[in-house]
Write a protein that holds these residues in place. Structure first.
Motif, PDB file in Angstrom:
ATOM      1  N   LEU A   1      35.156   7.641 -10.680  1.00 32.16           N
ATOM      2  CA  LEU A   1      36.172   8.511 -10.060  1.00 32.16           C
ATOM      3  C   LEU A   1      36.453   8.087  -8.621  1.00 32.16           C
ATOM      4  O   LEU A   1      37.595   8.155  -8.150  1.00 32.16           O
ATOM      5  CB  LEU A   1      35.708   9.979 -10.083  1.00 32.16           C
ATOM      6  CG  LEU A   1      35.595  10.619 -11.470  1.00 32.16           C
ATOM      7  CD1 LEU A   1      34.988  12.015 -11.364  1.00 32.16           C
ATOM      8  CD2 LEU A   1      36.968  10.684 -12.149  1.00 32.16           C
ATOM      9  N   LEU A   2      35.412   7.622  -7.926  1.00 31.21           N
ATOM     10  CA  LEU A   2      35.616   7.166  -6.555  1.00 31.21           C
ATOM     11  C   LEU A   2      36.587   5.981  -6.512  1.00 31.21           C
ATOM     12  O   LEU A   2      37.435   5.886  -5.617  1.00 31.21           O
ATOM     13  CB  LEU A   2      34.275   6.769  -5.911  1.00 31.21           C
ATOM     14  CG  LEU A   2      34.367   6.130  -4.522  1.00 31.21           C
ATOM     15  CD1 LEU A   2      35.001   7.079  -3.495  1.00 31.21           C
ATOM     16  CD2 LEU A   2      32.980   5.695  -4.033  1.00 31.21           C
TER      17      LEU A   2
ATOM     18  N   ARG B   1      30.030   2.002   0.281  1.00 30.06           N
ATOM     19  CA  ARG B   1      31.385   2.481   0.030  1.00 30.06           C
ATOM     20  C   ARG B   1      32.411   1.652   0.798  1.00 30.06           C
ATOM     21  O   ARG B   1      33.560   1.488   0.349  1.00 30.06           O
ATOM     22  CB  ARG B   1      31.449   3.950   0.455  1.00 30.06           C
ATOM     23  CG  ARG B   1      32.770   4.632   0.300  1.00 30.06           C
ATOM     24  CD  ARG B   1      32.660   6.090   0.747  1.00 30.06           C
ATOM     25  NE  ARG B   1      31.903   6.869  -0.218  1.00 30.06           N
ATOM     26  CZ  ARG B   1      32.374   7.939  -0.860  1.00 30.06           C
ATOM     27  NH1 ARG B   1      33.582   8.391  -0.599  1.00 30.06           N
ATOM     28  NH2 ARG B   1      31.640   8.597  -1.723  1.00 30.06           N
TER      29      ARG B   1
ATOM     30  N   PHE C   1      25.387  15.197  -9.521  1.00 24.96           N
ATOM     31  CA  PHE C   1      26.747  15.565  -9.123  1.00 24.96           C
ATOM     32  C   PHE C   1      27.568  16.050 -10.320  1.00 24.96           C
ATOM     33  O   PHE C   1      27.249  15.749 -11.466  1.00 24.96           O
ATOM     34  CB  PHE C   1      27.497  14.345  -8.575  1.00 24.96           C
ATOM     35  CG  PHE C   1      26.918  13.778  -7.323  1.00 24.96           C
ATOM     36  CD1 PHE C   1      26.983  14.485  -6.129  1.00 24.96           C
ATOM     37  CD2 PHE C   1      26.340  12.514  -7.323  1.00 24.96           C
ATOM     38  CE1 PHE C   1      26.472  13.945  -4.961  1.00 24.96           C
ATOM     39  CE2 PHE C   1      25.826  11.967  -6.155  1.00 24.96           C
ATOM     40  CZ  PHE C   1      25.893  12.690  -4.977  1.00 24.96           C
ATOM     41  N   GLY C   2      28.692  16.675 -10.016  1.00 25.14           N
ATOM     42  CA  GLY C   2      29.737  16.951 -11.019  1.00 25.14           C
ATOM     43  C   GLY C   2      29.194  17.714 -12.212  1.00 25.14           C
ATOM     44  O   GLY C   2      28.461  18.696 -12.044  1.00 25.14           O
TER      45      GLY C   2
ATOM     46  N   TRP D   1      30.810  11.203 -19.217  1.00 32.71           N
ATOM     47  CA  TRP D   1      29.751  10.817 -18.289  1.00 32.71           C
ATOM     48  C   TRP D   1      28.507  10.444 -19.094  1.00 32.71           C
ATOM     49  O   TRP D   1      27.995  11.247 -19.866  1.00 32.71           O
ATOM     50  CB  TRP D   1      29.409  11.964 -17.326  1.00 32.71           C
ATOM     51  CG  TRP D   1      30.375  12.127 -16.185  1.00 32.71           C
ATOM     52  CD1 TRP D   1      31.732  12.004 -16.254  1.00 32.71           C
ATOM     53  CD2 TRP D   1      30.063  12.424 -14.809  1.00 32.71           C
ATOM     54  NE1 TRP D   1      32.287  12.197 -15.009  1.00 32.71           N
ATOM     55  CE2 TRP D   1      31.286  12.474 -14.098  1.00 32.71           C
ATOM     56  CE3 TRP D   1      28.885  12.664 -14.113  1.00 32.71           C
ATOM     57  CZ2 TRP D   1      31.358  12.744 -12.726  1.00 32.71           C
ATOM     58  CZ3 TRP D   1      28.959  12.941 -12.752  1.00 32.71           C
ATOM     59  CH2 TRP D   1      30.178  12.976 -12.064  1.00 32.71           C
TER      60      TRP D   1
ATOM     61  N   ARG E   1      30.691   9.567 -11.527  1.00 26.16           N
ATOM     62  CA  ARG E   1      31.256   9.877 -10.219  1.00 26.16           C
ATOM     63  C   ARG E   1      31.831   8.646  -9.535  1.00 26.16           C
ATOM     64  O   ARG E   1      32.859   8.723  -8.864  1.00 26.16           O
ATOM     65  CB  ARG E   1      30.164  10.471  -9.317  1.00 26.16           C
ATOM     66  CG  ARG E   1      30.707  10.681  -7.933  1.00 26.16           C
ATOM     67  CD  ARG E   1      29.696  11.130  -6.918  1.00 26.16           C
ATOM     68  NE  ARG E   1      30.339  11.030  -5.602  1.00 26.16           N
ATOM     69  CZ  ARG E   1      29.736  11.097  -4.455  1.00 26.16           C
ATOM     70  NH1 ARG E   1      28.431  11.271  -4.425  1.00 26.16           N
ATOM     71  NH2 ARG E   1      30.400  10.987  -3.340  1.00 26.16           N
TER      72      ARG E   1
ATOM     73  N   GLY F   1      18.463   6.830  -3.983  1.00 24.76           N
ATOM     74  CA  GLY F   1      18.748   6.070  -2.773  1.00 24.76           C
ATOM     75  C   GLY F   1      19.441   6.935  -1.749  1.00 24.76           C
ATOM     76  O   GLY F   1      20.127   7.880  -2.120  1.00 24.76           O
TER      77      GLY F   1
ATOM     78  N   GLU G   1      39.951   7.370  -6.623  1.00 29.61           N
ATOM     79  CA  GLU G   1      40.219   8.035  -5.355  1.00 29.61           C
ATOM     80  C   GLU G   1      40.703   7.027  -4.305  1.00 29.61           C
ATOM     81  O   GLU G   1      41.692   7.247  -3.603  1.00 29.61           O
ATOM     82  CB  GLU G   1      38.897   8.664  -4.911  1.00 29.61           C
ATOM     83  CG  GLU G   1      38.931   9.391  -3.636  1.00 29.61           C
ATOM     84  CD  GLU G   1      39.611  10.733  -3.771  1.00 29.61           C
ATOM     85  OE1 GLU G   1      39.710  11.258  -4.884  1.00 29.61           O
ATOM     86  OE2 GLU G   1      40.053  11.242  -2.725  1.00 29.61           O
ATOM     87  N   ILE G   2      39.987   5.923  -4.210  1.00 30.01           N
ATOM     88  CA  ILE G   2      40.345   4.897  -3.219  1.00 30.01           C
ATOM     89  C   ILE G   2      41.674   4.258  -3.611  1.00 30.01           C
ATOM     90  O   ILE G   2      42.554   4.043  -2.775  1.00 30.01           O
ATOM     91  CB  ILE G   2      39.219   3.842  -3.115  1.00 30.01           C
ATOM     92  CG1 ILE G   2      37.946   4.490  -2.555  1.00 30.01           C
ATOM     93  CG2 ILE G   2      39.654   2.654  -2.256  1.00 30.01           C
ATOM     94  CD1 ILE G   2      36.711   3.593  -2.615  1.00 30.01           C
TER      95      ILE G   2
END
Lengths: 408, 408
Positions: B101-102, B74, B354-355, B121, B98, B20, B105-106
């Motif tokens: 983890l976001l 997001r 990612f990652g 993961w 990921r 996406g 982060e927020i």
């Protein structure tokens, strides 16, 4: 499934002559009908770079960091403030209307120490007042509204950026209601960060907030940089200052996304980007001066027209925005009845007002695609008829004639 | 003006078979070409109410508070977390990719006290693990990701909401990557707040985040309500709990805007609302079960196809999302070279990772408008050719044949 799926999107055709949103330019809507690209597709990143280049000219700036925030105009304001203002930092806000109050509202939530230069709704600050406030409060950041649609006044910003730099203060101006309709002279003013919206004089739909950031402000913002754990490389260097208190509005990460690094943050809102890019192209094709003149002519015609109808215009002629006009609702007339007649009989929307002006003032906008002669004339003709229907004594035809005369 | 205005928006036609954004359904894009309405026009507020009704069915919920956040997916995540989590409140986050983890982060930026249930993961948490974490940490809020595209795993959520309620914990799930493609059974799961996006299985463009909020969570959020100074009435009652630390993402104010009060907050992103409404209509016309089956069939065909090409699928068959498939890049093959060939020779985009999975895994999505047989077959045929061109020994035609067999 017997449940209702409702009908297709099929809005009635309205002429939106309020303070925004206004009708979008059809070219913007057509551009938005194009299909998606992957977010790191070279064709997509080329569109992003082109959009940056176009908005530099819209914002009259050389700022490298000129791009879009994915949200409405208010998202651009919050992104600017949350990235510029650390918790506990001192922020000077010039307040003379609803959107000045909004800056306070956002800054309170950030935990800023807020000091204000407060003026009655409808006034603007002088350079002397601003300098005094800078000297008195010694803020780290100054924030103001260029055109506050709640009062229809435009705060003059010439010299304001230079003043702020003199005192080592970062500056922010919200140009949501003026961008595309009045000169937003970012570099000439020396304002560090300016944000806008699409849905007013840019002639696009709400949902994207163009923003521009000086190198000086970008350096400060990058000192608060903190890359997400899910995508950080082992050699990632974070800034030394306190982390920005929003992830979505972290301009350091958004800059990384719009830079050649293309560090993933949000997924760019492709369709809104297409629309923002086309809105800028249309503006630049017309030319900045021609476009500002077109808005001014439409605004002058609105003012001439409503005055010929015996109505009083809100605020000082010297500082009124040239794209939205406040009009005192005459005594004995119910403002909402007039607005309802305008919408139901003529398909035309004019605006109501907020706060101390609610119920006392209408706002007629002539913005973007709607800042043209025929739309102004149709609006004045309809307003006259609705006023008459509500029992207001009006010299029939006077408003339209005066606007025509103003145009010729 | 001799300066470059660039050309019209005219993207090359790509088949977007990554995680996406994917190609938008043409009906969604056509709906978005309709012109603006005033934000409080009865026709506009009717569209808003209809959108609420449609998304209740998309989220499989009776929740009154079901609406859109104006921003990308997001933005929906941040609106949920900033409204549910007070500074200093304890938040349990399930992290296995990921986007887990976001969430951290927020939440760090909100000032939450974060505790985590960390998994490698690609794994998912069991109900027992979640219950142990709830007992051990005694959080106020639990947050998790339904489908984490970074790992292609779907966290089973049946029973999770009930567990959280048992321990008096508010619950949040991000369903950005699954909404419209897999069952997001908000009420059956008992999850308090769920948010999504348009640009994956909903078949729309990025830029709008549908969200749904239980009455229980709405009551809590309203206890943090604080109306803006510029529009507050003299009888406004604010909540007693700490103010939400973002204005744009203050769900209490956004609910007031979407309620019959229509208290002004942002200006609703009209065009994105049109698109979100049409995407939901298309989904509900198809029927939820038929749509989920279509995604599952496409996903099964992708898996059968890549296995027939001798490739290994990432993660456990039991928990893989049914709309995006991770594929181990075979030894000796440069994954980016294959992706470039796919794009340049076939106009098809597949995803990178990612990652810890970066450079090791491709991701093939079959989402929304693209979760159909012919697009899966074309993608597998192209992948085979690109693998062969990069020197990978492949039995030509095997992938397409296996996918066809899976479909029949």
């Amino acid at each position: 499934m017997a449940q209702n799926l409702f009908g297709q999107i099929d809005p009635p055709q309205r002429l939106l002559m309020g303070p925004g949103p206004v009708n979008a330019h059809p070219r913007v809507l057509r551009a938005m009908a194009a299909d998606m690209l992957g977010q790191f597709d070279p064709e997509m990143t080329a569109y992003m770079n082109e959009t940056m280049a176009l908005y530099r000219r819209v914002f009259m700036t050389e700022n490298q960091w000129t791009f879009l925030i994915d949200g409405t105009a208010r998202a651009g304001i919050e992104a600017a403030l949350v990235s510029l203002v650390e918790p506990g930092a001192k922020l000077l806000i010039i307040r003379a209307g609803r959107f000045g109050l909004l800056l306070s509202e956002i800054a309170q939530r950030i935990g800023a120490e807020i000091c204000t230069l407060d003026l009655p709704w409808g006034e603007v600050a002088t350079l002397e007042q601003i300098e005094s406030a800078l000297i008195e409060h010694k803020p780290q950041v100054m924030a103001c509204i260029h055109g506050d649609t709640s009062t229809t006044m435009a705060q003059p910003l010439e010299g304001v950026g230079a003043l702020c730099r003199k005192y080592g203060v970062l500056s922010y101006a919200d140009a949501t209601a003026t961008l595309g309709g009045m000169a937003v002279a970012t570099d000439a003013w020396g304002i560090d960060v300016v944000s806008g919206g699409l849905q007013k004089c840019m002639g696009g739909p709400p949902g994207s907030a163009p923003i521009t950031i000086s190198d000086h402000a970008a350096k400060y913002i990058m000192s608060r940089r903190h890359v997400e754990a899910g995508i950080r490389a082992s050699d990632t260097l974070d800034g030394s200052r306190p982390r920005i208190s929003s992830n979505y509005f972290d301009l350091a990460m958004v800059m990384d996304y719009w830079s050649e690094k293309r560090l993933n943050h949000h997924t760019e809102a492709t369709t809104m980007l297409y629309g923002a890019r086309e809105a800028a192209r249309i503006m630049l094709e017309e030319g900045l001066e021609a476009r500002f003149d077109r808005h001014k002519a439409a605004s002058n015609a609105v003012v001439a027209g409503v005055r010929a109808l015996g109505l009083n215009v809100f605020g000082s002629d010297a500082y009124r925005m040239t794209n939205v006009t406040g009009i005192w609702i005459p005594e004995g007339i119910n403002g909402e009845n007039v607005r309802t007649r305008m919408r139901e009989d003529f398909g035309i929307e004019i605006g109501t007002a907020f706060g101390p002006l609610a119920g006392k003032v209408w706002r007629i906008g002539a913005m973007g695609y709607n800042a043209v002669k025929h739309k102004v004339l149709l609006t004045l003709g309809a307003l006259e008829a609705c006023l008459a229907a509500e029992g207001y004594k009006v010299s029939r035809g006077a408003g339209v004639d005066a606007a025509l005369a103003e145009y010729s």
